[in-house]
Design a protein around this motif. Sequence first.
Motif, PDB file in Angstrom:
ATOM      1  N   VAL A 801      -9.047 -19.090 -42.178  1.00  0.00           N
ATOM      2  CA  VAL A 801      -9.815 -17.986 -42.748  1.00  0.00           C
ATOM      3  C   VAL A 801      -9.468 -17.837 -44.223  1.00  0.00           C
ATOM      4  N   PHE A 802     -10.522 -17.800 -45.067  1.00  0.00           N
ATOM      5  CA  PHE A 802     -10.345 -17.745 -46.507  1.00  0.00           C
ATOM      6  C   PHE A 802     -11.245 -16.658 -47.089  1.00  0.00           C
ATOM      7  N   ALA A 803     -10.938 -16.270 -48.303  1.00  0.00           N
ATOM      8  CA  ALA A 803     -11.743 -15.292 -49.026  1.00  0.00           C
ATOM      9  C   ALA A 803     -12.415 -15.980 -50.197  1.00  0.00           C
ATOM     10  N   SER A 804     -13.696 -15.726 -50.363  1.00  0.00           N
ATOM     11  CA  SER A 804     -14.464 -16.246 -51.489  1.00  0.00           C
ATOM     12  C   SER A 804     -14.870 -15.071 -52.368  1.00  0.00           C
ATOM     13  N   THR A 805     -14.458 -15.103 -53.626  1.00  0.00           N
ATOM     14  CA  THR A 805     -14.850 -14.060 -54.571  1.00  0.00           C
ATOM     15  C   THR A 805     -15.525 -14.714 -55.765  1.00  0.00           C
ATOM     16  N   ALA A 806     -16.589 -14.090 -56.239  1.00  0.00           N
ATOM     17  CA  ALA A 806     -17.342 -14.636 -57.365  1.00  0.00           C
ATOM     18  C   ALA A 806     -17.073 -13.817 -58.614  1.00  0.00           C
ATOM     19  N   ALA A 807     -17.395 -14.402 -59.740  1.00  0.00           N
ATOM     20  CA  ALA A 807     -17.215 -13.712 -61.009  1.00  0.00           C
ATOM     21  C   ALA A 807     -18.277 -12.634 -61.167  1.00  0.00           C
ATOM     22  N   THR A 808     -17.986 -11.660 -62.010  1.00  0.00           N
ATOM     23  CA  THR A 808     -18.994 -10.674 -62.357  1.00  0.00           C
ATOM     24  C   THR A 808     -20.133 -11.380 -63.081  1.00  0.00           C
ATOM     25  N   PRO A 809     -21.384 -11.162 -62.691  1.00  0.00           N
ATOM     26  CA  PRO A 809     -22.497 -11.846 -63.361  1.00  0.00           C
ATOM     27  C   PRO A 809     -22.501 -11.588 -64.864  1.00  0.00           C
ATOM     28  N   HIS A 810     -22.913 -12.600 -65.630  1.00  0.00           N
ATOM     29  CA  HIS A 810     -22.921 -12.444 -67.076  1.00  0.00           C
ATOM     30  C   HIS A 810     -23.922 -11.386 -67.523  1.00  0.00           C
ATOM     31  N   THR A 811     -24.868 -11.040 -66.619  1.00  0.00           N
ATOM     32  CA  THR A 811     -25.861 -10.024 -66.948  1.00  0.00           C
ATOM     33  C   THR A 811     -25.347  -8.614 -66.711  1.00  0.00           C
ATOM     34  N   ALA A 812     -24.209  -8.458 -66.006  1.00  0.00           N
ATOM     35  CA  ALA A 812     -23.684  -7.131 -65.700  1.00  0.00           C
ATOM     36  C   ALA A 812     -23.041  -6.518 -66.942  1.00  0.00           C
ATOM     37  N   ALA A 813     -23.113  -5.198 -67.030  1.00  0.00           N
ATOM     38  CA  ALA A 813     -22.518  -4.500 -68.161  1.00  0.00           C
ATOM     39  C   ALA A 813     -21.002  -4.666 -68.130  1.00  0.00           C
ATOM     40  N   LYS A 814     -20.414  -4.893 -69.284  1.00  0.00           N
ATOM     41  CA  LYS A 814     -18.969  -5.048 -69.388  1.00  0.00           C
ATOM     42  C   LYS A 814     -18.322  -3.675 -69.548  1.00  0.00           C
ATOM     43  N   LEU A 815     -17.515  -3.307 -68.573  1.00  0.00           N
ATOM     44  CA  LEU A 815     -16.842  -2.017 -68.590  1.00  0.00           C
ATOM     45  C   LEU A 815     -15.340  -2.221 -68.573  1.00  0.00           C
ATOM     46  N   PRO A 816     -14.579  -1.303 -69.161  1.00  0.00           N
ATOM     47  CA  PRO A 816     -13.120  -1.401 -69.074  1.00  0.00           C
ATOM     48  C   PRO A 816     -12.665  -1.348 -67.631  1.00  0.00           C
ATOM     49  N   LYS A 817     -11.771  -2.253 -67.246  1.00  0.00           N
ATOM     50  CA  LYS A 817     -11.335  -2.282 -65.858  1.00  0.00           C
ATOM     51  C   LYS A 817     -10.498  -1.070 -65.486  1.00  0.00           C
ATOM     52  N   GLY A 818     -10.014  -0.354 -66.501  1.00  0.00           N
ATOM     53  CA  GLY A 818      -9.254   0.866 -66.242  1.00  0.00           C
ATOM     54  C   GLY A 818     -10.092   2.121 -66.328  1.00  0.00           C
ATOM     55  N   LEU A 819     -11.417   1.986 -66.315  1.00  0.00           N
ATOM     56  CA  LEU A 819     -12.310   3.137 -66.413  1.00  0.00           C
ATOM     57  C   LEU A 819     -12.051   4.111 -65.265  1.00  0.00           C
ATOM     58  N   MET A 820     -11.869   5.389 -65.600  1.00  0.00           N
ATOM     59  CA  MET A 820     -11.551   6.400 -64.603  1.00  0.00           C
ATOM     60  C   MET A 820     -12.745   7.331 -64.445  1.00  0.00           C
ATOM     61  N   LYS A 821     -13.346   7.355 -63.260  1.00  0.00           N
ATOM     62  CA  LYS A 821     -14.502   8.207 -63.013  1.00  0.00           C
ATOM     63  C   LYS A 821     -14.130   9.489 -62.280  1.00  0.00           C
ATOM     64  N   LEU A 822     -13.072   9.423 -61.485  1.00  0.00           N
ATOM     65  CA  LEU A 822     -12.666  10.608 -60.724  1.00  0.00           C
ATOM     66  C   LEU A 822     -11.883  11.594 -61.575  1.00  0.00           C
TER      67      LEU A 822
END
Length: 922
Positions: A801-822
Amino acid sequence: MYHIIRTTAYEPDPHHGPWLEEPHVLRLGEDLRTELTRIRAEASGEAGRPDRLPVRRLNSLLQALAPGVIATGRNVGTDGRLPWLYAREAVPPDVLAPLIGTWSAGLFREDDEGEGTDLEEKLLSEDPTVAVPLPQWESEQVDLTETVTSAGGTAEPAARLYSLLPEWVAFRLAARVFRTHGTALHFRVESSGNGARLVSWPPQRYEHRKQTWYYSACLNIAVHTVPFASRFRVHVSTQVRRWATRLDVRPHLLGGATVLLDAPLPWPEGPDRGHRLTVNTLGYDRRRKELAWRRHSPAALLPELDIVRRYPEPAELFAHPERWINGCADVAAGIVYHPSVGPHAVGPGLMPRERADLDAWVEEGLRPVLRRVTDLTRVTRRNTPSLLPRSGGSGGPGVREAQMALQRRAALARALNGRPLDVEIFWQCPETRAALLAELPKLIGFGPGERVGPEAEDTWQWRDEGIDIRVRARPAGPLAHALPVSRDRRRSRAVRLADAVEGRCEIVADRMAAPRGDAGVVIAEIAGKDRFAAVPDSDPKHALRVAWARRGWLSQFVNPPGDSAGDLEHRARWTWLDALRQLGAISPPAHRVGAGIPGDIQYAALWLVRHTRKGPTRRPARRLVAVRVRPGDGPGVIEGWDAERTEWVPYPKLLLLLSETPGSDVASVGAGDRGDDATTPAGGRPADRAGAEQRRQRETEGQIRALLFQLRDRPTLLLADAGNLRQCWPRLRNGSLARDMLGFGTEPDQRLTVYGHDLRMVLVRDANAREEVAEWYAHDAKEKIGFAEGVWGTGEAESRVFASTAATPHTAAKLPKGLMKLAPTATGRTAPGKTAWNPGQLEITVLGCLSEKALADSGREGEMPDRPAEWATLAHQLRYHDDYPPLARPLPLHLARLAGQYVLPVAGTKGERSAESGSDER
């Protein structure tokens, strides 16, 4: 580059041992079940049907108002000896009796009077001649980690843990406060059909454009298994729950909105007081012609139990949702937002930093009884196949697009195989027509088209390198109009829709001849489905697809400007790309896995199309779709299996054949308002429905076996989506899997090599609506949090059993990975308005390969065994293509799933339709 990903999943900690609790357990009991069954029979006119005892609303009512009730059992309407309620504290009779009595009174129609109204008195009566004894609470020790291991090595929890454990975990976590960046969030428990949820309450506020928008943190908790894992898992996923405070929809168009009710208990203090939100459904009742509580909503019964407080009326809540979300006295209610009710200023999703913070809070709250599962590490650096580089090339800008145009042109020439291609464009806006005509030559590297024919202003032609394309553009006219569906409810919905479909087919037949080649393409500009929402079933797209398919035309739709997001050029490009896909003009890029994959490998994919009577044509259907992809082959590289003629046919022909699914192939539905596709008559016995389901499973499994025989001529990778295919192939359930074995029906498992000398099989699974696959985030030793693409595993040599993860699409908006919404910071006050897109995890299980044991069992000891990680990597690389962002599934499965868009059964001939009576309006 991240080298580790962490999944938000937990498992029983073996160092702690069993997680033992002693809840109070209540069984419905035969006396009470018999009395409720009698009341139900009097109310409905049905002679004793214990299997139809509607206890769901009672369960919701008890969870909402009975102190200490933590979970409810299953199938208690059928067997009174089964556990019904689990509670941390026994609910006293003077609390339980009014709840059961109020619910039983609700079994009767409003204009009826019956004995259900005095059931409360019978439950509390001391007169043995009239009393109905309440069942007695029993104390019972429960191991919340109770596990059974299947023959194939998969750990499965005890059946009751699927509902009991998520609730227990939710209440355990709700007792704690989540603190982040100066903000404290308190959580309430929301019961769901697949587990439990935690919702932060009261909601957060976001001020935007002089309006207040409301949102909460939401944690979904569910119990699942993983193939061949020695422990089951508890998955905890995170999201933003948005609340509707303005409803841009007419009341009669509100099909069903979830409402969470926050009301204090009208009983003495209980151990879980204030920790639960009650789930209700608000919708339009067409019989009463007004808004009402629907689908077992306990809110309809609360005013009868608590005459002191004021509870929201459906119409009032619809008119003033913001007033109720802020609370009226000590009662509050929130309508869960859905895009159909209008826009919302808060964006969906959380970024990985915030997800990681919540995950750490969950981990701390579950110690020591549950522990986090092991982090996953990379199994390969070859994450993608041979794709064209997006940047850094020496040819300058435009070179990549030119190379892609050459690839598309070669794929189209291979798919057409010398046959001409006719394209019909039916437009409503001149801008759409111009964009489509401009984008086609750019996609395949052709110059401007030549105007030809007697209608020179409408027809263009391209001829080059063996490709002959003729495109005619004309106004859509009445083709794009709403379907005129009859409102005569004496006839079933499927029959009325079928009449409208036939009428549209006649219009198409009058306007169009067959294409010159084996298949043509129609591109039609038609308004989005929201434009047709006022009249159910009036959207013409499915009718047009049926009509054009009957004439030999494939179809693709594009929305007018203003109906869809994205600029017109972008949407025109995607319209043509999907048309090329339907023509079979697409091939997977060459893989970069290595020498362990045979050079003449072929891919096969299976997908089950399953429509209920709530489907696109209001007609049930079940069809198995099989697609074969042969990289590097000549014409017909993408093919589909024609079960009637038992042969492989080009992919476009498969689509047209699927559209011929007749109404007679699918019998009437027999599952009441569940919308099932059972073939027994409505109201049929469960045994009849089960028998029909078993017959369908045997038929489908027989098709799969026959299909496997057709794949024996070369090395084959068979791809299947476990969440989809196990509906017709139950032996694909995790507890039935065994390495390198296949099972059908009740027969013993057989070696995979029996079905193909060089056959391998990979199962994929995503989270779907049940949270079956856990969420994830990447991290490193410096506590940086982010995303990562690749294939991941535990590092064990025998792992399957393995996990497959893809990159964020190049068309997606670039947001800071530390963005806090809560808890927005001073520099990120607009953070709640951002849309946080997180790549999902695709679980890849290498069910069958030529392992060392498999080779030995088949007498091939001298051959080099497979490495499961390589076949998982191959499946992962099939998610990539130059024309698309990373696909949700490997390309062959993607093609098989989309082929299901052509399975559109229509009720039979006019004579058959006129003979069909009754209404299925529910």
